[in-house]
Scaffold this active site. Sequence first.
Site, PDB file in Angstrom:
ATOM      1  N   ARG A 166      -1.434   4.429  -6.108  1.00  0.00           N
ATOM      2  CA  ARG A 166      -0.239   4.954  -5.438  1.00  0.00           C
ATOM      3  C   ARG A 166       0.928   5.076  -6.427  1.00  0.00           C
ATOM      4  O   ARG A 166       1.704   6.029  -6.357  1.00  0.00           O
ATOM      5  CB  ARG A 166       0.135   4.078  -4.248  1.00  0.00           C
ATOM      6  N   HIS A 195       0.223   7.897   4.912  1.00  0.00           N
ATOM      7  CA  HIS A 195       1.103   6.983   5.636  1.00  0.00           C
ATOM      8  C   HIS A 195       1.658   5.992   4.614  1.00  0.00           C
ATOM      9  O   HIS A 195       1.073   5.799   3.552  1.00  0.00           O
ATOM     10  CB  HIS A 195       0.270   6.254   6.704  1.00  0.00           C
ATOM     11  N   TYR A 196       2.749   5.339   4.942  1.00  0.00           N
ATOM     12  CA  TYR A 196       3.326   4.384   3.984  1.00  0.00           C
ATOM     13  C   TYR A 196       2.483   3.119   3.835  1.00  0.00           C
ATOM     14  O   TYR A 196       2.650   2.360   2.878  1.00  0.00           O
ATOM     15  CB  TYR A 196       4.767   4.019   4.360  1.00  0.00           C
ATOM     16  N   ARG A 197       1.564   2.873   4.738  1.00  0.00           N
ATOM     17  CA  ARG A 197       0.736   1.662   4.644  1.00  0.00           C
ATOM     18  C   ARG A 197      -0.432   1.863   3.691  1.00  0.00           C
ATOM     19  O   ARG A 197      -0.854   2.975   3.416  1.00  0.00           O
ATOM     20  CB  ARG A 197       0.214   1.281   6.027  1.00  0.00           C
TER      21      ARG A 197
END
Length: 180
Positions: free
Chosen positions: A112, A127-129
């Site tokens: 990431r 998604h941010y997760r």
Amino acid sequence: MQNPQNLIWIDLEMTGLNPDTDVIIEMATIVTDSNLNTLAEGPVIAIHQSDEILAGMDEWNTRQHGGSGLTQRVRESRISMAEAEAQTIAFLEQWVPKGKSPICGNSICQDRRFLYRHMKALESYFHYRNLDVSTLKELAARWAPDVRDSFKKGSTHLALDDIRESIAELQHYRKHFIKF
């Protein structure tokens, strides 16, 4: 077919570990359903880099990527970072709506970080997760070492192989470690 419950698995191979000075040289994606069944494998892309950049790799990366044939594939590739990003997003759009899937993989925070630095459009597709298999590996090491030790990795450090191995490892932890 798009499904917001599908999971996007990604792996990157890089010239090193620092996203400010190193670059992505290979990427691959797999989409699974929520039960970890593979639905589709995305493009496996060697990203062209100059000989100067490849010569700057440390000893481990030079040996590993040279031995696997990845360095030669990168030299021969005509695909740019931007083209690799666009191809991958086009694949993902067929399977998962933007912003729905966590980024899935092993030690996925490192991938990431590179996506944020080098492929912001792709990084923002997730998604941010994070769904990081290494979290379960660390917990199993502390709470059930026999479960961790019973999964044998044979990584080639090629992106698609690493994703397949991460999915298999999560299936292993689901079967032997997570009780529900």
